[in-house]
Enzyme design. Structure first.
Site, PDB file in Angstrom:
ATOM      1  N   CYS B 107     -32.252  -2.432 101.346  1.00  0.00           N
ATOM      2  CA  CYS B 107     -32.855  -2.080 102.631  1.00  0.00           C
ATOM      3  C   CYS B 107     -32.547  -3.263 103.530  1.00  0.00           C
ATOM      4  O   CYS B 107     -33.153  -4.321 103.395  1.00  0.00           O
ATOM      5  CB  CYS B 107     -34.359  -1.860 102.537  1.00  0.00           C
ATOM      6  SG  CYS B 107     -35.092  -1.610 104.170  1.00  0.00           S
ATOM      7  N   CYS B 110     -35.779  -3.996 106.182  1.00  0.00           N
ATOM      8  CA  CYS B 110     -36.967  -4.713 105.702  1.00  0.00           C
ATOM      9  C   CYS B 110     -36.986  -4.675 104.182  1.00  0.00           C
ATOM     10  O   CYS B 110     -36.353  -5.494 103.537  1.00  0.00           O
ATOM     11  CB  CYS B 110     -38.250  -4.170 106.318  1.00  0.00           C
ATOM     12  SG  CYS B 110     -38.422  -2.385 106.303  1.00  0.00           S
ATOM     13  N   SER B 111     -37.666  -3.724 103.593  1.00  0.00           N
ATOM     14  CA  SER B 111     -37.754  -3.704 102.133  1.00  0.00           C
ATOM     15  C   SER B 111     -38.169  -2.321 101.666  1.00  0.00           C
ATOM     16  O   SER B 111     -38.926  -2.195 100.713  1.00  0.00           O
ATOM     17  CB  SER B 111     -38.772  -4.738 101.668  1.00  0.00           C
ATOM     18  OG  SER B 111     -39.989  -4.512 102.364  1.00  0.00           O
ATOM     19  N   CYS B 112     -37.707  -1.274 102.338  1.00  0.00           N
ATOM     20  CA  CYS B 112     -38.020   0.093 101.917  1.00  0.00           C
ATOM     21  C   CYS B 112     -37.535   0.261 100.478  1.00  0.00           C
ATOM     22  O   CYS B 112     -36.452  -0.194 100.127  1.00  0.00           O
ATOM     23  CB  CYS B 112     -37.336   1.107 102.825  1.00  0.00           C
ATOM     24  SG  CYS B 112     -37.890   0.965 104.541  1.00  0.00           S
TER      25      CYS B 112
END
Lengths: 120, 205
Positions: B107, B110-112
């Protein structure tokens, strides 16, 4: 920290299939609050991803990702402020109140906001 | 130094814990969150949700052609049929590795991450070096994981979004004919479902 160091660090922590997921309880609570607010319809995932991304891109974000949940909380604060639920100043005040309450609570007893000596 | 209290002040909240508690207090007062529900979510993620869920999805896809086809067609429903429903209501897509193509998930924004099947992401997944390098230099990133693929294998990188998250279905290891789903699931690592690893060989498990 290089990517290889981070991977080694993860393996060192035993970040395998049964790894602990949160380093501290507040991280778990912050994570859960975002899920709960999304369920409530306060924001959609697109808004959340944008808010988190904005925080992660700020100068000073650590390369090792260890400040990840700090950014998570900052993103949560900015979204609830944008939605006019509360303001950073209100959160500051209440956080200080919680710290005074904790300080005034004898060990072994539950920390209650009423224990803040400056609260009326 | 004066001591005007007779008890020990050893109850301290660090600044982050106090901030999160303050947020929870405000959101509870506004009726937006329920502390009990927060507790349930925390417990669920700490104890019930993790990469073992994803490993079961992968093993089922290996042995059950009907489930495999469903997973390719509509991963969100196929995964929900195993009760691994994301509370976050995101859409899932299963991406199947082949001998010619290896898949890798990142991702960049961000950090999906597919929480419902993998739990929460490892530290490196959330780190700037992984997020920035996975797209530019996937082969170099895989080498950091000691995963060196033949030059003939192409690498495809999937960039997660808030709305769509990916689960990699690694190749079934050779020498596992006739194995049960349970036995197979034990060969599936978290990294193999992100694409930074492969499923374990039978002798290594």
């Amino acid at each position: 920290m290089s990517l290889r160091d981070l991977i080694a660090h993860s393996q060192g922590l035993g970040e395998g299939i049964d790894a602990p997921v949160f380093a501290e309880p507040w991280q778990a609570e912050a994570f859960a609050m975002v899920l709960a607010l999304h369920n409530q319809g306060l924001f959609d995932w697109d808004e959340w991803a944008q808010a988190l991304s904005t925080e992660l891109k700020r100068p000073g974000a650590l390369d090792d990702g260890s400040d990840y949940y700090h950014h998570w909380v900052a993103a949560l604060e900015s979204l609830v402020a944008a939605k006019k639920v509360t303001s950073s100043a209100d959160i500051d005040d209440l956080a200080a109140s919680w710290q005074r309450a904790a300080h005034a609570t004898p060990h072994g007893q539950p920390i209650r906001l009423e224990n803040d000596p400056e609260r009326f | 130094m004066s001591h005007d209290h007779d008890h020990h002040h050893d109850n301290e909240l660090d600044p982050m814990a106090a901030r999160v508690r303050a947020l929870e207090t405000i959101l509870t007062e506004k009726g937006l969150v329920d502390p009990e529900a927060i507790g349930v979510i925390v417990e669920t993620y700490e104890t019930k949700i993790g990469p073992r869920n994803g490993a079961k999805v992968v093993a089922k896809a290996w042995v059950d052609p009907e489930f495999n086809a469903w997973l390719r067609r509509d991963a969100t429903s196929a995964i929900a049929s195993l009760s691994y429903t994301g509370r976050q209501g995101e859409h899932m897509q299963a991406v199947f590795n082949t001998p010619d193509t290896h898949n890798l998930v990142v991702c960049t924004l961000c950090s999906c991450y597919p929480w419902s099947v993998l739990g929460l992401p490892p530290v490196w997944y959330k780190s700037p070096p992984y997020r920035s390098r996975a797209v530019i230099d996937p082969r170099g990133v895989l080498a950091e994981f000691d995963l060196v693929l033949p030059d003939t294998t192409s690498i495809r990188v999937w960039d997660s979004t808030a709305e769509l998250r990916y689960l990699i279905i690694p190749l079934r290891p050779e020498g596992t004919e006739g194995w049960s789903e349970e036995q197979l699931a034990a060969l599936v690592t978290r990294d193999s479902m992100i694409g930074t690893g492969l499923a374990c060989a039978p002798e290594a498990a």
